[in-house]
Write an enzyme that holds these catalytic residues in place. Structure first.
Site, PDB file in Angstrom:
ATOM      1  N   GLU A 178       0.990  -1.108  -0.235  1.00 23.11           N
ATOM      2  CA  GLU A 178       0.316  -0.307  -0.153  1.00 23.11           C
ATOM      3  C   GLU A 178       0.877   0.882   0.385  1.00 23.11           C
ATOM      4  O   GLU A 178       0.827   2.248   1.025  1.00 23.11           O
ATOM      5  CB  GLU A 178      -1.178   0.035   1.294  1.00 23.11           C
ATOM      6  CG  GLU A 178      -2.122  -0.931   0.720  1.00 23.11           C
ATOM      7  CD  GLU A 178      -3.073  -0.664   2.208  1.00 23.11           C
ATOM      8  OE1 GLU A 178      -3.259   0.036   3.211  1.00 23.11           O
ATOM      9  OE2 GLU A 178      -4.359  -1.483   1.749  1.00 23.11           O
ATOM     10  N   GLU A 379      -6.454  -8.324  -0.922  1.00 18.88           N
ATOM     11  CA  GLU A 379      -6.404  -8.268  -0.044  1.00 18.88           C
ATOM     12  C   GLU A 379      -7.908  -7.475  -0.428  1.00 18.88           C
ATOM     13  O   GLU A 379      -8.014  -6.868  -1.070  1.00 18.88           O
ATOM     14  CB  GLU A 379      -6.158  -6.754   0.644  1.00 18.88           C
ATOM     15  CG  GLU A 379      -4.327  -7.065   1.568  1.00 18.88           C
ATOM     16  CD  GLU A 379      -4.008  -5.532   2.456  1.00 18.88           C
ATOM     17  OE1 GLU A 379      -4.702  -4.985   3.104  1.00 18.88           O
ATOM     18  OE2 GLU A 379      -3.119  -5.850   2.315  1.00 18.88           O
TER      19      GLU A 379
HETATM   20  P1  P53 Z   1      -7.277  -2.594   9.532  1.00 15.82           P
HETATM   21  C1  P53 Z   1      -5.634   1.777   5.527  1.00 15.82           C
HETATM   22  C2  P53 Z   1      -6.517   1.681   5.132  1.00 15.82           C
HETATM   23  C3  P53 Z   1      -6.859   0.821   4.424  1.00 15.82           C
HETATM   24  C4  P53 Z   1      -6.200  -0.467   4.378  1.00 15.82           C
HETATM   25  O1  P53 Z   1      -7.208  -2.930   7.866  1.00 15.82           O
HETATM   26  C5  P53 Z   1      -5.236  -0.670   5.380  1.00 15.82           C
HETATM   27  C6  P53 Z   1      -4.732   0.514   6.357  1.00 15.82           C
HETATM   28  C7  P53 Z   1      -4.029   0.869   7.111  1.00 15.82           C
HETATM   29  O2  P53 Z   1      -4.314   0.079   8.454  1.00 15.82           O
HETATM   30  O3  P53 Z   1      -4.578  -1.351   5.791  1.00 15.82           O
HETATM   31  C8  P53 Z   1      -4.811  -2.594   4.841  1.00 15.82           C
HETATM   32  O4  P53 Z   1      -6.153  -3.892  10.809  1.00 15.82           O
HETATM   33  C9  P53 Z   1      -3.320  -3.306   5.198  1.00 15.82           C
HETATM   34  C10 P53 Z   1      -2.830  -4.748   6.553  1.00 15.82           C
HETATM   35  C11 P53 Z   1      -4.253  -3.983   7.286  1.00 15.82           C
HETATM   36  C12 P53 Z   1      -5.591  -4.172   6.366  1.00 15.82           C
HETATM   37  O5  P53 Z   1      -4.834  -3.219   5.263  1.00 15.82           O
HETATM   38  O6  P53 Z   1      -6.659  -1.245   9.698  1.00 15.82           O
HETATM   39  O7  P53 Z   1      -2.209  -3.784   3.896  1.00 15.82           O
HETATM   40  O8  P53 Z   1      -2.152  -4.536   6.677  1.00 15.82           O
HETATM   41  O9  P53 Z   1      -4.714  -4.459   8.593  1.00 15.82           O
HETATM   42  C13 P53 Z   1      -6.394  -4.026   7.063  1.00 15.82           C
HETATM   43  O10 P53 Z   1      -8.423  -3.403   9.933  1.00 15.82           O
END
Ligand code: P53
Length: 481
Positions: A178, A379
């Site tokens: 990201e 993801e």
């Molecule tokens: P969490 C911010 C916005 C979108 C995705 O996020 C993000 C983040 C950072 O928090 O992170 C990605 O755990 C990232 C993962 C993360 C996942 O999305 O905040 O690549 O490491 O765990 C979900 O709910």
């Protein structure tokens, strides 16, 4: 629900990151990473980034779900669901504890040998991110993270060691997770995790934005050099970039809203534009010039960017973005999140993330049109509170609904729109520490892990209803949703 069958080689699986599940934060020679100095937060309270590890604070990544010692049991459960691929990252600090050493830590390398071997035992293809929010804290403190050109060399050394060591075990790689998150340059968490930058108090927004463009540039160069090295080590490697993609739409049909949406998209897609095309897009070049940011970009860097373009575009998809010129005028757009408005047509998760399955089909179409490269969904998912019943079961139909509706849109993009998609790796197939909030109770998993935000629980693993559902989806190659 009836879905479309995906191509035979389609990579169904799941995705995690080392710091969010491994634990064992200081075992076998591992050094301290930026994730190790982040405390637990919540939907309302941001994580605190402390100056080193301080007594009396709760650092959830230190023990996480102890995958470091449970990986055999966990991979076996992934295999039971029928995973074809498993995305994880290599914790930089297991391999180079401080980041600036010349020789790697053998114990750290051995762990990933065992992990990848375990995957192959079940025919699961590892998909590996090199830098997923885990930069060594020593590099942050001593070098200013990626604001320093020297950090390029540290990263490339790390990448080369990994490519060399795992050249026969890993085919699919990504450089920076990201990388575009830092477009929100006034967000301390995103700047620390993306680029290892800790802002000093009193820094202006302009200074922060200038630092972001510098760090991003050095990351582009580091990524391109890694791609070049990787190709030398194994020409069959597939090395991608990784962005947090969110299709942008205007809140109203006014020209100002439409132009703002375009500006937003240009400024956000800039990161993958450089990594795919090997050059800066015109709009961002003009923007940097107009604002006098003057990042250090050499002629040699420009050649490297051209030579080290990526093979595919990996991306996360959680939600779409809606922007309004009531918030900021198109020509005044700098910090992107300032332009974001609530989309009145969408529902939200308990953490306020907008739920928009069609947005995934739109994303796949946009990215195909923009880049003409294979895409990889690395993801997607819903963070939710789960309730464990007396008999230990978890009826997570909300998670199944979310994933089903997104997979259905993904399948339309492949079957109807001709999108070249490598696979689908939803986030957190096993409950793990949330990156954004540090919580355990913000859960994504098909597999429940008995541990809560306070750190209590025996870490036992159990199958949620979604486990059986996803297993069926994979077994039918996407037909039986
Ligand atoms: P969490 C911010 C916005 C979108 C995705 O996020 C993000 C983040 C950072 O928090 O992170 C990605 O755990 C990232 C993962 C993360 C996942 O999305 O905040 O690549 O490491 O765990 C979900 O709910």
């Amino acid at each position: 629900m009836q879905g479309y069958k995906m191509p035979n080689e389609f990579l169904w699986g799941g995705a995690v990151a080392a710091h969010q599940l491994e634990g064992a934060w200081n075992e076998d020679g591992k050094g301290m990473s930026v994730a190790d100095v982040m405390t637990v937060g919540s939907a309302e309270k941001p994580r605190e980034i402390t100056d080193g590890v301080l007594p009396g604070k709760n650092y959830p990544n230190h023990s996480a779900i102890d995958f470091y010692h449970h990986y055999k049991e966990d991979i076996k459960l992934f295999a039971e669901m029928g995973f074809k691929a498993f995305r994880t990252s290599i914790a930089w600090t297991r391999i180079f504890p401080n980041g600036d050493e010349l020789e790697p830590n053998e114990k750290g390398l051995e762990f990933y040998d065992k992990l990848f071997d375990e995957c192959h035992k079940y025919g699961i293809e590892p998909v590996v991110t090199l830098s997923h929010f885990e930069i060594p804290f020593h590099i942050v403190k001593e070098y200013g993270g990626f604001t320093n050109r020297k950090t390029i060399d540290f990263f490339v050394r790390f990448a080369k060691v990994c490519f060399d060591r795992y050249k026969d075990k890993v085919k699919y790689w990504m450089t920076f997770n990201e990388i575009d998150n830092q477009s929100s340059f006034d967000n301390d968490f995103l700047m620390a995790t993306n680029s290892g930058i800790l802002f000093t108090p009193g820094m202006t927004d302009r200074e922060k934005e200038a630092a972001m463009y510098q760090a991003a540039h050095y990351e582009f160069v580091a990524s391109a050099l890694a791609v070049k090295e990787g190709r030398k080590i194994n020409p069959n490697f597939q090395i991608g970039c990784m962005i947090n993609y969110s299709p942008v739409r205007p809140l109203t049909p006014s020209s100002d809203d439409v132009l703002l949406a375009d500006k937003f998209e240009q400024r956000r897609d800039f990161f993958s534009d450089v990594q795919v095309n090997g050059e800066y897009p015109k709009e961002v070049e003009a923007y940097i010039e107009r604002n006098g940011f003057r990042p250090d970009i050499t002629e040699e860097d420009k050649i490297v960017l051209k030579e080290g373009t990526v093979d595919y575009v990996g991306f996360s998809y959680y939600q779409s973005t809606t922007v309004s010129s009531e918030k900021v005028k198109p020509d005044e757009l700098s910090e992107l999140s300032e332009a974001i408005a609530k989309n009145p047509t969408l529902e939200r998760s308990a953490w306020g993330w907008e739920i928009d399955p069609e947005g995934l089909r739109i994303s796949l179409n946009h990215l195909t049109d923009r880049y003409h490269k294979p895409l990889f969904i690395v993801e997607n998912g819903l963070g939710a509170y789960d309730k464990v019943e007396d008999d230990g079961s978890v009826h997570d139909e909300y998670r199944i609904d979310y994933l089903r509706s997104h997979i259905a849109q993904m399948e339309k993009a492949v079957a109807l729109d001709g999108v070249d998609l490598m696979g689908y790796l939803p986030w957190g197939p096993i409950d793990l520490v949330s990156a954004g909030t540090g919580q355990m109770d913000k859960r994504y998993g098909f597999i429940y892990v008995n541990k809560n935000d306070a750190g209590e629980g025996d870490l036992s693993r159990s199958k949620k209803d979604s486990f059986y559902w996803y297993k069926k989806v994979i077994a039918s190659n996407g037909e039986d949703l």
